[in-house]
Design a protein around this motif. Structure first.
Motif, PDB file in Angstrom:
ATOM      1  N   LYS A  44       0.822  -1.211   0.000  1.00 47.43           N
ATOM      2  CA  LYS A  44       0.000   0.000   0.000  1.00 47.43           C
ATOM      3  C   LYS A  44       0.860   1.267   0.000  1.00 47.43           C
ATOM      4  O   LYS A  44       0.347   2.374  -0.073  1.00 47.43           O
ATOM      5  N   GLY A  45       2.176   1.101   0.110  1.00 47.83           N
ATOM      6  CA  GLY A  45       3.092   2.234   0.202  1.00 47.83           C
ATOM      7  C   GLY A  45       3.294   2.944  -1.123  1.00 47.83           C
ATOM      8  O   GLY A  45       2.957   2.430  -2.198  1.00 47.83           O
ATOM      9  N   PRO A  46       3.865   4.145  -1.085  1.00 50.60           N
ATOM     10  CA  PRO A  46       4.015   4.965  -2.288  1.00 50.60           C
ATOM     11  C   PRO A  46       4.933   4.359  -3.353  1.00 50.60           C
ATOM     12  O   PRO A  46       4.757   4.625  -4.530  1.00 50.60           O
ATOM     13  N   ARG A  47       5.901   3.529  -2.963  1.00 48.21           N
ATOM     14  CA  ARG A  47       6.799   2.954  -3.969  1.00 48.21           C
ATOM     15  C   ARG A  47       6.063   2.076  -4.968  1.00 48.21           C
ATOM     16  O   ARG A  47       6.506   1.914  -6.088  1.00 48.21           O
ATOM     17  N   VAL A  48       4.970   1.471  -4.539  1.00 53.37           N
ATOM     18  CA  VAL A  48       4.211   0.591  -5.433  1.00 53.37           C
ATOM     19  C   VAL A  48       2.809   1.132  -5.737  1.00 53.37           C
ATOM     20  O   VAL A  48       2.011   0.438  -6.351  1.00 53.37           O
ATOM     21  N   THR A  49       2.569   2.356  -5.327  1.00 47.61           N
ATOM     22  CA  THR A  49       1.270   2.974  -5.651  1.00 47.61           C
ATOM     23  C   THR A  49       1.534   4.286  -6.393  1.00 47.61           C
ATOM     24  O   THR A  49       1.782   4.271  -7.583  1.00 47.61           O
ATOM     25  N   SER A  50       1.559   5.383  -5.694  1.00 47.49           N
ATOM     26  CA  SER A  50       1.628   6.696  -6.333  1.00 47.49           C
ATOM     27  C   SER A  50       2.968   6.989  -7.009  1.00 47.49           C
ATOM     28  O   SER A  50       3.014   7.770  -7.961  1.00 47.49           O
ATOM     29  N   LEU A  51       4.062   6.397  -6.554  1.00 47.41           N
ATOM     30  CA  LEU A  51       5.370   6.665  -7.153  1.00 47.41           C
ATOM     31  C   LEU A  51       5.816   5.611  -8.157  1.00 47.41           C
ATOM     32  O   LEU A  51       6.875   5.744  -8.766  1.00 47.41           O
ATOM     33  N   LEU A  52       5.037   4.573  -8.348  1.00 43.37           N
ATOM     34  CA  LEU A  52       5.450   3.471  -9.206  1.00 43.37           C
ATOM     35  C   LEU A  52       5.776   3.928 -10.625  1.00 43.37           C
ATOM     36  O   LEU A  52       6.835   3.604 -11.165  1.00 43.37           O
ATOM     37  N   LYS A  53       4.919   4.691 -11.250  1.00 37.25           N
ATOM     38  CA  LYS A  53       5.149   5.145 -12.629  1.00 37.25           C
ATOM     39  C   LYS A  53       6.400   6.017 -12.698  1.00 37.25           C
ATOM     40  O   LYS A  53       7.180   5.907 -13.661  1.00 37.25           O
ATOM     41  N   HIS A  54       6.616   6.841 -11.711  1.00 36.31           N
ATOM     42  CA  HIS A  54       7.806   7.693 -11.653  1.00 36.31           C
ATOM     43  C   HIS A  54       9.070   6.826 -11.635  1.00 36.31           C
ATOM     44  O   HIS A  54      10.006   7.060 -12.406  1.00 36.31           O
ATOM     45  N   PHE A  55       9.110   5.811 -10.778  1.00 37.66           N
ATOM     46  CA  PHE A  55      10.272   4.927 -10.697  1.00 37.66           C
ATOM     47  C   PHE A  55      10.439   4.103 -11.967  1.00 37.66           C
ATOM     48  O   PHE A  55      11.560   3.849 -12.411  1.00 37.66           O
ATOM     49  N   GLU A  56       9.330   3.675 -12.572  1.00 37.76           N
ATOM     50  CA  GLU A  56       9.414   2.943 -13.840  1.00 37.76           C
ATOM     51  C   GLU A  56      10.027   3.804 -14.934  1.00 37.76           C
ATOM     52  O   GLU A  56      10.858   3.330 -15.719  1.00 37.76           O
ATOM     53  N   ASN A  57       9.643   5.073 -14.995  1.00 40.02           N
ATOM     54  CA  ASN A  57      10.199   5.985 -15.997  1.00 40.02           C
ATOM     55  C   ASN A  57      11.685   6.220 -15.791  1.00 40.02           C
ATOM     56  O   ASN A  57      12.444   6.309 -16.754  1.00 40.02           O
ATOM     57  N   ILE A  58      12.114   6.321 -14.545  1.00 41.19           N
ATOM     58  CA  ILE A  58      13.540   6.472 -14.263  1.00 41.19           C
ATOM     59  C   ILE A  58      14.284   5.210 -14.692  1.00 41.19           C
ATOM     60  O   ILE A  58      15.309   5.270 -15.379  1.00 41.19           O
ATOM     61  N   ALA A  59      13.780   4.044 -14.311  1.00 41.96           N
ATOM     62  CA  ALA A  59      14.428   2.778 -14.633  1.00 41.96           C
ATOM     63  C   ALA A  59      14.508   2.550 -16.138  1.00 41.96           C
ATOM     64  O   ALA A  59      15.462   1.946 -16.631  1.00 41.96           O
ATOM     65  N   ALA A  60      13.526   3.050 -16.872  1.00 39.89           N
ATOM     66  CA  ALA A  60      13.509   2.886 -18.328  1.00 39.89           C
ATOM     67  C   ALA A  60      14.346   3.957 -19.039  1.00 39.89           C
ATOM     68  O   ALA A  60      14.518   3.900 -20.252  1.00 39.89           O
ATOM     69  N   GLY A  61      14.849   4.945 -18.285  1.00 39.07           N
ATOM     70  CA  GLY A  61      15.636   6.014 -18.883  1.00 39.07           C
ATOM     71  C   GLY A  61      14.790   7.082 -19.551  1.00 39.07           C
ATOM     72  O   GLY A  61      15.302   7.912 -20.293  1.00 39.07           O
ATOM     73  N   ILE A  62      13.490   7.079 -19.281  1.00 35.35           N
ATOM     74  CA  ILE A  62      12.572   8.056 -19.877  1.00 35.35           C
ATOM     75  C   ILE A  62      12.697   9.412 -19.190  1.00 35.35           C
ATOM     76  O   ILE A  62      12.622  10.458 -19.829  1.00 35.35           O
ATOM     77  N   SER A  63      12.906   9.399 -17.885  1.00 36.56           N
ATOM     78  CA  SER A  63      13.049  10.666 -17.157  1.00 36.56           C
ATOM     79  C   SER A  63      14.252  10.584 -16.215  1.00 36.56           C
ATOM     80  O   SER A  63      14.664   9.499 -15.799  1.00 36.56           O
ATOM     81  N   GLN A  64      14.788  11.742 -15.931  1.00 34.74           N
ATOM     82  CA  GLN A  64      15.891  11.902 -14.984  1.00 34.74           C
ATOM     83  C   GLN A  64      17.090  11.013 -15.289  1.00 34.74           C
ATOM     84  O   GLN A  64      17.767  10.532 -14.386  1.00 34.74           O
ATOM     85  N   ALA A  65      17.369  10.806 -16.563  1.00 28.46           N
ATOM     86  CA  ALA A  65      18.549  10.023 -16.951  1.00 28.46           C
ATOM     87  C   ALA A  65      19.791  10.896 -16.778  1.00 28.46           C
ATOM     88  O   ALA A  65      19.774  12.080 -17.115  1.00 28.46           O
ATOM     89  N   PRO A  66      20.874  10.325 -16.250  1.00 25.67           N
ATOM     90  CA  PRO A  66      22.097  11.113 -16.081  1.00 25.67           C
ATOM     91  C   PRO A  66      22.661  11.542 -17.435  1.00 25.67           C
ATOM     92  O   PRO A  66      22.529  10.823 -18.427  1.00 25.67           O
TER      93      PRO A  66
END
Length: 81
Positions: free
Chosen positions: A15-37
């Motif tokens: 029920k925590g934010p890592r797997v609810t409200s922040l999940l898409k944000h973390f997926e985008n980072i992991a995919a290199g879509i956002s916040q890529a170095p």
């Protein structure tokens, strides 16, 4: 000795934010879509010169580093400068 109710802990974590409200944000980072170095991540030469094992580890690390971990390292570096 304390006994843990792992089903309850798991239910709470799901029920925590890592797997609810922040999940898409973390997926985008992991995919290199956002916040890529914008730069590669390298250890300092001072650190690497201390041991052959450090250099060997760094070589393996560079070969295996993933997109999300690049983001993490860049974030830590950026915030510590």
């Amino acid at each position: 000795m304390k006994v843990f109710d792992y089903d309850k802990i798991r239910a709470t974590l799901l029920k925590g934010p890592r797997v609810t409200s922040l999940l898409k944000h973390f997926e985008n980072i992991a995919a290199g879509i956002s916040q890529a170095p914008t730069q590669s991540i390298y250890a300092t030469s001072d650190f690497l010169s201390k041991s052959n094992e450090y250099r060997e580890y760094h070589t393996v690390f560079q070969r295996n580093i993933g997109t999300f971990y690049k983001h993490l390292c860049a974030s830590v570096r950026r915030n510590s400068v």
